[in-house]
Write a protein that holds these residues in place. Sequence first.
Motif, PDB file in Angstrom:
ATOM      1  N   UNK A 115      26.737  26.545  11.365  1.00 14.11           N
ATOM      2  CA  UNK A 115      26.529  27.968  11.608  1.00 14.11           C
ATOM      3  C   UNK A 115      25.321  28.502  10.875  1.00 14.11           C
ATOM      4  N   UNK A 116      25.134  29.820  10.984  1.00 11.31           N
ATOM      5  CA  UNK A 116      24.014  30.493  10.335  1.00 11.31           C
ATOM      6  C   UNK A 116      24.089  30.293   8.824  1.00 11.31           C
ATOM      7  N   UNK A 117      22.987  29.926   8.228  1.00 13.49           N
ATOM      8  CA  UNK A 117      22.828  29.615   6.801  1.00 13.49           C
ATOM      9  C   UNK A 117      23.761  28.487   6.346  1.00 13.49           C
ATOM     10  N   UNK A 118      24.159  27.648   7.281  1.00 14.29           N
ATOM     11  CA  UNK A 118      25.039  26.538   6.946  1.00 14.29           C
ATOM     12  C   UNK A 118      24.301  25.223   6.830  1.00 14.29           C
ATOM     13  N   UNK A 119      25.011  24.206   6.332  1.00 11.85           N
ATOM     14  CA  UNK A 119      24.432  22.876   6.163  1.00 11.85           C
ATOM     15  C   UNK A 119      25.532  21.843   5.920  1.00 11.85           C
ATOM     16  N   UNK A 120      25.143  20.583   6.104  1.00 10.15           N
ATOM     17  CA  UNK A 120      25.980  19.431   5.767  1.00 10.15           C
ATOM     18  C   UNK A 120      25.109  18.471   4.979  1.00 10.15           C
ATOM     19  N   UNK A 141      19.283  15.497   1.946  1.00 10.47           N
ATOM     20  CA  UNK A 141      18.550  16.481   2.741  1.00 10.47           C
ATOM     21  C   UNK A 141      19.571  17.141   3.674  1.00 10.47           C
ATOM     22  N   UNK A 142      19.721  18.458   3.602  1.00 16.17           N
ATOM     23  CA  UNK A 142      20.757  19.110   4.402  1.00 16.17           C
ATOM     24  C   UNK A 142      20.482  19.039   5.906  1.00 16.17           C
ATOM     25  N   UNK A 143      21.538  18.798   6.652  1.00 20.13           N
ATOM     26  CA  UNK A 143      21.504  18.894   8.109  1.00 20.13           C
ATOM     27  C   UNK A 143      21.807  20.358   8.412  1.00 20.13           C
ATOM     28  N   UNK A 152      21.959  11.476   8.618  1.00 17.47           N
ATOM     29  CA  UNK A 152      21.881  11.937   7.240  1.00 17.47           C
ATOM     30  C   UNK A 152      20.732  11.214   6.549  1.00 17.47           C
ATOM     31  N   UNK A 153      20.036  11.944   5.668  1.00 18.04           N
ATOM     32  CA  UNK A 153      18.883  11.372   4.964  1.00 18.04           C
ATOM     33  C   UNK A 153      18.866  11.905   3.531  1.00 18.04           C
ATOM     34  N   UNK A 154      18.082  11.226   2.696  1.00 17.01           N
ATOM     35  CA  UNK A 154      17.965  11.580   1.290  1.00 17.01           C
ATOM     36  C   UNK A 154      16.487  11.676   0.959  1.00 17.01           C
TER      37      UNK A 154
END
Length: 181
Positions: A115-120, A141-143, A152-154
């Motif tokens: 969602x808005x302003x969200x991340x994983x 690194x946030x998705x 997913x990455x770092x």
Amino acid sequence: QVDLHLSYSRDGRHWSRPQQRLPFIPLGNADSWDAGYSGASFTGPVLIGEELFFYYFGSRNPQRDQSHHWPLSVGLAKLRRDGFASLDAGNKPGQLITRPLKFQGKTLLVNAEVGESGWVKAAVLSRESQPIAGYTIDDGIPLTKGTTQGQMAWKSKTELALPGDDHLRILFQLKNAKLYS
């Protein structure tokens, strides 16, 4: 009235239903073609692009419309790929750690709605839940956008090149997001 519910099995012999027992495909409104009865097709879901298509049939209740026959119609319900269940986080970030997994490959893909302003973000931990250098949450690194195959990455690592071949755990951290699979 009959509507469609989900059931699941880990072994194909013992089946359960989700605890909330909400209809998977609810009946239609009183004046719709599937107001009284719905049933599953005899095929499983069909993967089309990044969506699962579920074909089902339905009918009106003959006592309601006085027609005394049950004309069947076919319907289509759609669900995001592997979107049966999710772990959700709101404005306050949440996290989860997997049980020990045997990992093969060089990439970690996730299915998430963001969602808005969200991340994983993800971190890789040892079997004993110890951080592995280069794969910590701070390195992640946030998705930031929804996808069914987000890699997913770092910061210093774009691939997983883990020491040894032992089991590991994945720590997921998310905010304003739903993690599917």
